[in-house]
Scaffold this active site. Structure first.
Site, mmCIF file in Angstrom:
data_model
loop_
_atom_site.group_PDB
_atom_site.id
_atom_site.type_symbol
_atom_site.label_atom_id
_atom_site.label_comp_id
_atom_site.label_asym_id
_atom_site.label_seq_id
_atom_site.Cartn_x
_atom_site.Cartn_y
_atom_site.Cartn_z
ATOM 1 N N GLY A 11 -1.299 34.779 64.225
ATOM 2 C CA GLY A 11 -0.782 33.420 64.188
ATOM 3 C C GLY A 11 -1.239 32.605 65.378
ATOM 4 N N GLN A 12 -1.200 31.311 65.136
ATOM 5 C CA GLN A 12 -1.507 30.393 66.214
ATOM 6 C C GLN A 12 -0.228 29.600 66.405
ATOM 7 O OE1 GLN A 12 -4.568 29.732 68.031
ATOM 8 N NE2 GLN A 12 -3.126 28.465 69.177
ATOM 9 N N GLY A 13 0.685 30.154 67.180
ATOM 10 C CA GLY A 13 1.965 29.495 67.354
ATOM 11 C C GLY A 13 1.859 28.436 68.439
ATOM 12 N N GLY A 14 2.978 27.852 68.744
ATOM 13 C CA GLY A 14 2.977 26.892 69.829
ATOM 14 C C GLY A 14 2.594 27.611 71.112
ATOM 15 N N PHE A 15 1.819 26.991 71.934
ATOM 16 C CA PHE A 15 1.506 27.490 73.275
ATOM 17 C C PHE A 15 0.554 28.676 73.328
ATOM 18 C CE2 PHE A 15 5.787 25.923 72.895
ATOM 19 C CZ PHE A 15 5.740 24.816 73.718
ATOM 20 N N SER B 38 -1.983 31.962 71.052
ATOM 21 C CA SER B 38 -2.232 32.769 69.859
ATOM 22 C C SER B 38 -1.372 34.018 69.892
ATOM 23 C CB SER B 38 -3.697 33.194 69.817
ATOM 24 O OG SER B 38 -4.508 32.062 69.975
ATOM 25 N N VAL B 39 -1.063 34.512 68.694
ATOM 26 C CA VAL B 39 -0.230 35.701 68.586
ATOM 27 C C VAL B 39 -1.041 36.834 67.958
ATOM 28 C CG1 VAL B 39 1.948 36.607 67.753
ATOM 29 C CG2 VAL B 39 1.712 34.169 68.201
ATOM 30 N N LYS C 219 2.052 37.389 72.412
ATOM 31 C CA LYS C 219 1.637 35.994 72.500
ATOM 32 C C LYS C 219 0.904 35.754 73.811
ATOM 33 C CE LYS C 219 3.405 32.357 70.805
ATOM 34 N NZ LYS C 219 4.305 31.325 70.305
ATOM 35 N N ASP D 20 10.564 22.357 68.919
ATOM 36 C CA ASP D 20 9.465 22.593 67.980
ATOM 37 C C ASP D 20 9.964 23.398 66.774
ATOM 38 O OD1 ASP D 20 6.920 22.364 67.015
ATOM 39 O OD2 ASP D 20 6.071 23.966 68.254
#
Ligand SMILES: *[C@@H]1O[C@H](CO)[C@@H](O)[C@H](O)[C@H]1NC(C)=O
Ligand SMILES: *[C@@H]1O[C@H](CO)[C@@H](O)[C@H](O)[C@H]1NC(C)=O
Ligand SMILES: *[C@@H]1O[C@H](CO)[C@@H](O)[C@H](O)[C@H]1NC(C)=O
Length: 771
Positions: free
Chosen positions: A454-458, A460-461, A475, A572
């Site tokens: 995932g590309q979460g807030g702040f 990449s995961v 993360k 968010d």
């Protein structure tokens, strides 16, 4: 007489419905003398509410006919029937405790000195009074006065807030209906009003259950409302729909003084008071005239007492302020500019949000003017001194800053400097902290950061697996380069938060320039994948699962906002940040990260990342971001959860794109099912459908204070409190300041979709483009 046991009961009515006895108070060593309806455990009468009795106190029925309570040497309560030839004490089947004389004449009865409750058949006559248990210091009272039944707040100057004459739910019975009320009695499902000659004038029907044998109680609560309880049906039998007054907020004590009660009955301190609702206004009768100033409390307000006092008429708010200034007993004023009504009060309970159709009142309160009135010479001198001090401080501060900056620059040239060591020591010293990983550990676990999930807030995961087989979500934080201090704070705060509906931080890594957070792995990934329109049929979540996800998310947020030690605003909230574990239990992720960025950064960030429509209006106006901004975003997520993701896509130019307006319209037309994801199977009669939509619409109000707090959202979703009809769709447009609200009676206007293209929110949203 010594009475031990039978749970304190010592007198039972013949039909065993009521009992008189000592019941324990707050702790088991104190007592009150009560009449109780046994099955429902409702107290219908109390001998003396001022004092708790101890086991050495006595209830005495004396030979001379007097009955009293004795605490030490003091008589705290008495029937004053000494010498009246009392022959017996009886608890009648009606719940009335009586002292009988010869020939069974009633010499004294508890029905004549009621406390805060009336039961079926009990006459409440002129001269009697119900008094609520006090909330803080204030009790409210029910009286018959000037031929009407009235409720008033027991302030120094009592304030009336309801009268039966003014209640539209009352029905006239006889043509003598403008006669004067002398007594009222609960008969079956109605409250009956009689004149001096016992002729029936009015009826107030409070329940659809017209069983003539039903046993009802009318209870005056601490908040100031009267509620009707069917005693035979116990605790669940309150007729919520027919409370008095009709509006939950039109009472003195629903909220704390100065707080504003909103339609859905949540309380909020007016913004202008900075959350300082407990500070009292200056009482100017004792202080000097010139020292008085006025502090703005708020606008669009209403107050429960306004309908019962005559205002003076002033042309401007300043004239109203002057009237209050020159009246030493005036502490708070309310003014309406269109009518010129100027109301002065010495004391005030809760405000309420003004009626939908009106502009409401502005309010000011008296405060002491700390700066003024010392003469202009002093003032000038003070200003000069202030300027000198300010200049000196500024010079010192800039020198210090330059020095500090130089020092920092020098230091940052050395990798692994003192500061880094210091930081590491700090992180190690946090004993209850999550596990500290080395960068090497995490590299290995994630196979050199090879599988990105995932590309979460702040950042990449990546998925990772530890040697023992445990799965992790790692993360890698980006763009928080210099935020070492923030990172420390972040880790210590996030690490200390544990809640079933929040993703748990298992560990972290802080090595050189690397900053990583390690979270528990969530088997079903993020919510967006499960509600998007592309999602395969086999993956479509059913209604129960969706509802539980919505509720769980709300609980997680409520915890962040209101229950944990430091209040955390998420900033968010979107389906990507709601993760699901193997059993589809929702957990909010990425909380605490927003603090690392300034508002502008996160706005740009969020918009560019493609968050569509989750931003509350205050993100692009000057209003401060608060937990209410999360509530807004939550509302959007809620609609997406039940509606499927496609429904809130502004890129779709159909009516469905105006989803809140559309949802409102469908709700009004009684077609809530239209809003649900078409792939869903559901039961038309499930209350949760309408409830969820209503809650979402409340959450998405432009005006922050109209949005409920998350704890209230949870209660509403759980069906623990009534959900009022949300304001009409015109509310979901831009800057609708006046006459924004359409009452629940609904005259059907302005339900069409609004022009979203002129909306600044949307223009920000459009920037993002499709995902
Ligand atoms: C008490 O109740 C019984 C029936 O339960 C009845 O026969 C009797 O008359 C009642 N006594 C009084 C004093 O009401
Ligand atoms: C309650 O009333 C007492 C006495 O009238 C007063 O001293 C006290 O300050 C009041 N407390 C509040 C919270 O108003
Ligand atoms: C002074 O203020 C009180 C409220 O504190 C109000 O009841 C009264 O009417 C006012 N007097 C005048 C002359 O306006």
């Amino acid at each position: 007489m010594e009475w031990v046991d039978h749970s304190g009961r010592f007198l039972l009515s013949n039909n065993s419905t009521f009992s008189l006895g000592f019941y324990t108070g707050v702790d088991v060593t104190t007592f009150v003398l009560n009449i109780i309806h046994i099955n429902s455990s409702k107290v219908i009468w109390t001998a003396d509410r001022r004092l708790l009795l101890s086991s050495s106190d006595k209830f005495v029925f004396e030979d001379n006919g007097n009955v009293y309570l004795k605490k030490g040497n003091d008589t705290t309560w008495s029937t004053y029937t000494a010498g009246e030839k009392v022959t017996a004490m009886e608890l009648l089947d009606s719940g009335n405790l009586v002292l009988l004389g010869e020939n069974k004449t009633i010499l004294w009865q508890s029905f004549s000195s009621p406390t805060d409750t009336l039961v079926s058949g009990q006459e409440f006559a002129e001269g009697m009074r119900l008094k609520s248990f006090p909330n803080r210091n204030t009790s409210v009272f029910l009286d018959i006065s000037s031929g009407d039944l009235i409720l008033s707040a027991g302030y120094q100057t009592p304030q009336i807030y309801w009268s039966m004459k003014g209640d539209s739910r009352r029905s006239n019975v006889s043509n003598s209906s403008n006669g004067n009320v002398h007594s009222v009695i609960l008969v079956s499902n109605s409250w009956n009003f009689y004149d001096q000659n016992k002729a029936l004038l009015w009826q107030f029907v409070f329940s659809g259950n017209s069983d003539p044998n039903a046993l009802w109680a009318a209870n005056l609560g601490s908040d100031g409302s009267i509620k009707f309880v069917n005693l035979q049906r116990g605790n669940l039998a309150t007729e919520e729909a027919t409370r008095i007054p009709q509006n939950t907020c039109s009472v003195p004590e629903y909220c704390n003084p100065y707080e504003v009660c909103y339609f859905g009955s949540w309380c909020q301190c007016p913004t202008a008071l900075n959350g300082n609702c407990r500070s009292q206004p200056l009482s100017s009768c004792s202080s000097s005239h010139q020292l008085v100033d006025f502090a703005y409390i708020g606008e669009k307000l209403d107050y429960f007492a306004l309908g019962f006092v005559t205002p003076s008429v002033k042309s401007t708010v300043n004239a109203c302020i002057e009237a209050c200034r020159s009246n030493c007993s005036c502490n708070v004023l309310l003014f309406n500019s269109s009518s010129g009504g100027c109301f002065l009060f010495d004391q005030i309970g809760n405000f309420q949000r003004s009626d939908p159709t009106s502009n409401g009142y502005v309010s000011y309160m008296k405060v002491s003017n700390t700066s003024g009135a010392k003469g202009s010479k002093n003032k000038k001198r003070a200003i000069v001194i202030a300027v000198i001090i300010f200049a000196t401080v500024a010079v010192i501060a800039s020198l210090a800053y330059i020095g500090f900056w130089y020092h920092q620059k020098k230091k940052s040239l050395l990798d692994y400097s003192e500061e880094t060591l210091e930081e590491e020591n700090f992180l190690d010293s946090l004993s209850c902290m999550p596990i500290r990983f080395s960068y090497g550990d995490l590299s290995r676990a994630t196979k050199n950061f090879s599988s990105k999930i995932g590309q979460g807030g702040f950042g990449s995961v990546y998925v990772g697996v530890l040697a023992d087989g445990t799965h992790l979500a790692v993360k890698k934080l980006e763009g928080i380069g210099q935020g070492k201090k923030e990172f420390r704070a972040e880790v210590s705060i996030i690490g200390s938060i544990h809640h079933v509906h929040l993703v748990k931080l298992k560990g972290f890594c802080a090595e050189g320039a690397h900053r990583l957070l390690v979270y528990e792995f969530m088997g079903k990934g993020s919510l967006d994948k499960w509600i998007s329109k592309e999602c395969e049929a086999s993956k479509v979540l059913d209604w129960n699962t969706r509802f539980n996800i919505a509720l769980g998310t709300a609980k997680g947020l409520a915890y962040l906002h209101e229950e944990c030690e430091v209040k955390i605003v998420h900033c968010d909230i979107k389906p990507e940040n709601v993760l699901l574990d193997d059993n589809f239990v929702a957990k909010v992720s990425d909380f605490g990260l927003a603090k690392l960025m300034s508002r502008e950064e996160s706005l740009v960030y969020t918009t560019l990342r493609g968050t569509r429509g989750y931003l509350a209006p205050e993100w692009i106006t000057d209003n401060p971001i608060s937990e209410k901004s999360d509530v807004y975003s939550y509302g959007v997520v809620l609609l997406e959860i039940i509606g499927g993701r496609k429904n809130y896509d502004p890129a779709e130019s159909s009516e469905r794109a105006h989803f809140p307006s559309y949802a409102f319209k469908m709700l009004e037309e009684g077609k809530p099912g239209e809003i649900l994801d078409s792939r869903l199977e559901f039961d038309e009669n499930d209350r949760r459908i309408v409830d969820t939509i209503k809650v979402a619409l409340w959450c998405m109000q432009d005006e922050m204070n109209l949005r409920p707090p998350m704890t209230k959202v949870v209660q509403m979703l759980e069906g623990l409190c009534a959900i009022p009809q949300p304001p009409s769709s015109s509310q979901y447009g831009p800057q609708t300041s006046l006459s924004f609200y359409q009452g629940s009676s609904g005259d059907g206007t302005s339900t069409g979709p609004i022009n979203w293209s002129s909306n600044a929110i949307l223009s920000a949203v459009h920037l993002s483009g499709p995902r």
